[in-house]
Motif scaffolding. Structure first.
Motif, short mmCIF file in Angstrom:
data_model
loop_
_atom_site.label_atom_id
_atom_site.label_comp_id
_atom_site.label_asym_id
_atom_site.label_seq_id
_atom_site.Cartn_x
_atom_site.Cartn_y
_atom_site.Cartn_z
N SER A 20 46.99 -47.37 -14.16
CA SER A 20 47.97 -47.88 -15.11
C SER A 20 48.74 -46.72 -15.73
CB SER A 20 47.26 -48.71 -16.19
OG SER A 20 48.15 -49.06 -17.20
N LYS A 24 52.66 -46.07 -15.29
CA LYS A 24 53.55 -45.90 -16.44
C LYS A 24 54.32 -44.59 -16.35
CE LYS A 24 51.11 -48.67 -19.86
NZ LYS A 24 50.33 -48.65 -21.11
N SER A 28 58.23 -44.26 -16.05
CA SER A 28 58.98 -43.47 -17.01
C SER A 28 59.87 -42.44 -16.31
CB SER A 28 58.00 -42.75 -17.96
OG SER A 28 58.68 -41.88 -18.81
#
Length: 149
Positions: A20, A24, A28
């Motif tokens: 995760s 992320k 990003s």
């Protein structure tokens, strides 16, 4: 067995947390890359629009300049034409005055000699053309033999 299940669950949870976090981080970075690409695209579009506007302004100024030149040329030609018409009218008037003086002298001489002066008086009438119509006021004071409509 409970401990192994708990250990497996904790390992799976930490693995899922790492995945995760990595997802992320990737998202990003992808977002930052897209934002940078969008900014460069928008800057390029602004530059394109600015250069297009400058080009359009140059074309517009050239067209305005050509229109002014054309207008000035037309005004100069019209002025020259009017001046030529004035000179021509002045010359016609001078020639008419000279002819009238000459015709008066010829008629006086014909009267003194007792000759008929009718044709001379008719020829003396003002206006070129020799007709019996009205004199056209204008460029040449023409006297046609008919009246044009």
């Amino acid at each position: 067995m409970q401990k192994e299940i708990l250990k497996h669950r904790l390992a799976t949870m930490s693995l899922n947390d790492m995945k995760s976090d990595e997802t992320k981080k990737d998202q990003s970075l992808d977002l930052q890359r897209r934002i940078a690409e969008d900014q460069t695209y928008f800057q390029e579009q602004e530059q394109r629009l600015a250069s297009k506007k400058v080009e359009e302004d140059e074309v517009q100024s050239i067209l305005v300049k050509q229109g002014d030149e054309r207008s000035n040329k037309f005004q100069v030609e019209k002025h020259n034409e009017l001046e030529a018409d004035k000179r021509s009218a002045q010359m016609v008037k001078e020639e008419e005055d000279e002819f009238q003086r000459y015709a008066d002298a010829v008629i006086d001489l014909a009267k003194q000699r007792g000759r008929p002066i009718g044709p001379l008086v008719k020829a003396k009438n003002a206006g070129a053309g020799g007709g019996s119509g009205p004199i056209f006021e204008g460029k040449s004071n023409l006297r046609p033999s008919y009246q044009a409509k």
